[in-house]
Design a protein around this motif. Structure first.
Motif, PDB file in Angstrom:
ATOM      1  N   LYS A 194       0.821  -1.208   0.000  1.00  0.00           N
ATOM      2  CA  LYS A 194       0.000   0.000   0.000  1.00  0.00           C
ATOM      3  C   LYS A 194       0.857   1.261   0.000  1.00  0.00           C
ATOM      4  O   LYS A 194       0.508   2.258  -0.639  1.00  0.00           O
ATOM      5  N   ARG A 195       1.995   1.223   0.660  1.00  0.00           N
ATOM      6  CA  ARG A 195       2.850   2.410   0.724  1.00  0.00           C
ATOM      7  C   ARG A 195       3.480   2.742  -0.628  1.00  0.00           C
ATOM      8  O   ARG A 195       4.054   3.823  -0.799  1.00  0.00           O
ATOM      9  N   GLU A 196       3.381   1.799  -1.590  1.00  0.00           N
ATOM     10  CA  GLU A 196       3.946   2.020  -2.915  1.00  0.00           C
ATOM     11  C   GLU A 196       2.943   2.597  -3.908  1.00  0.00           C
ATOM     12  O   GLU A 196       3.297   2.881  -5.050  1.00  0.00           O
TER      13      GLU A 196
END
Length: 396
Positions: free
Chosen positions: A174-176
């Motif tokens: 998700k952080r990407e």
């Protein structure tokens, strides 16, 4: 299982069989390996549509939904075979057997793709190794290639599986999302087609990132509830669980009726099929589904049952399309004996946002109008209940 998933980050895999129909044909006939290959509905018709094509064919610019004539101009040596749906279904079943040997948490999405919740069988620590094992088993046991996406939710897993083909394995966190997805055009986002792209462009939204940060009221006014779902996905948010039972719910939707008197005339049966098809279409609309197999049931006055079906390449969901195919089956298979019951079923269902429309210049505008009307009827049905809208028929 529920407690484990709640306590630990979810790990969802999306398995996508690479060029499935063509790969099955190559596995069944090794002489077809390594050559440009396409599966088409009617290989003898130059206007026939390609159902799928091998990666060797794609290297020449050939793609699914292209006509045979167009494909042949790009790749004169293209080898074309007719579809063999029963074989594809058997191979699909074998793929799902492999997946279910690891976990019961498998949700088939279509004949060639599935979601797998692997949270409790290795989590993220062993996700790549597990995906590689699954991929190699399918390749070695069935001679079929696949790509696998690994992510914390369905949307990101589906997006990841598209990133590396064939035989790719991709982890998407998700952080990407902001770095990898936001710079992309909205059309590259799963669930957005040309029509939705046009609407977003009209509002000045051209990238996934612009969709992610757009004003919520603006998106809702533009695309309704679906717009809100798309915006959540653009931010990497998707709370849908992997649901093995959903596949059973989506296998088929049908309707049948026992007739007050036995029917013996074709003209008396036609309105029955129209009403049954309308009921099926309404239920498909409520669940936003479409299907490729249309079946009819005929029960005769002596209680003998006959079931006949036809599988097509382009999924249908409109009452008119269902009626047309059902009547074609009926005219071909009715033995002219008195009829006690009639039924219509649409099977092999998929979600409409997973459809690849095969439209021509002649039918695009009409289908778009029908789809918008269908969406309106579905929305009103959700709000006020079935039967609030009845379709009017006119004779031209």
């Amino acid at each position: 299982m529920t407690d484990l998933i709640a306590a630990n980050p979810r790990v969802i895999m999306h398995l996508d069989m690479n060029s499935f129909f063509a790969s099955v044909e190559q596995a069944a006939n090794p002489a077809l390996k390594g050559i440009p290959l396409a599966v088409a509905g009617n290989p003898k018709e130059r206007r026939g549509i390609l159902v799928t094509c091998s990666y060797e064919a794609r290297a020449f610019g050939v793609y699914t939904t292209m006509t045979i004539g167009e494909a042949k101009r790009l790749c004169p040596n293209l080898h074309i075979v007719p579809p063999r749906h029963e074989l594809y279904r058997q191979m699909s079943d074998s793929v799902f057997e492999v997946l279910r040997s690891y976990t019961e948490w498998v949700e088939p999405v279509s004949i060639d793709e599935a979601y797998i919740d692997t949270t409790e069988i290795g989590g993220l620590t062993h996700a790549y190794e597990l995906a590689r094992e699954i991929q190699m088993r399918i390749f070695q046991e069935l001679d079929l290639p696949c790509s696998i996406g690994i992510a914390p939710n369905k949307f990101l897993a589906k997006t990841a599986s598209d990133m590396k083909k064939p035989m790719g394995i991709t982890i998407l966190r998700k952080r990407e999302v902001a770095r990898k997805l936001w710079p992309l055009p909205v059309l590259e986002m799963h669930g957005i087609g040309k029509r939705t792209e046009e609407k977003l462009h009209s509002a000045g939204i051209h990238t996934i990132g612009e969709l992610a940060v757009a004003e919520k009221l603006k998106i809702e006014a533009l695309l309704g509830k679906n717009g809100m779902r798309l915006q959540q996905c653009a931010n990497g948010v998707d709370t849908r669980p992997v649901d093995p039972e959903r596949a059973d719910e989506r296998k088929s939707i049908g309707s049948s009726t026992t007739l007050p008197v036995d029917l013996t005339e074709m003209e008396d049966c036609i309105p029955i099929f129209e009403r049954l098809a309308a009921k099926v279409a309404t239920r498909l609309a409520v669940k936003s589904l479409a299907g490729v197999t249309i079946s009819i049931q005929i029960r005769y006055a002596d209680w003998q049952n006959t079931t006949r079906s036809r599988t097509i390449h382009q999924p249908v969901y409109l009452a008119e399309d269902i009626t047309k195919i059902a009547l074609e089956l009926f005219r071909r298979h009715w033995n002219n004996e008195p009829i006690r019951l009639l039924g219509v079923t649409v099977g092999n269902l998929i979600e409409r946002n997973e459809m690849v429309e095969q439209l021509t210049f002649d039918n695009f505008e009409q289908q778009e109008k029908e789809y918008q009307m269908d969406q309106l009827v579905s929305s009103l049905t959700d709000r006020f209940g079935e039967g609030v809208i009845k379709k009017g028929w006119t004779n031209k």
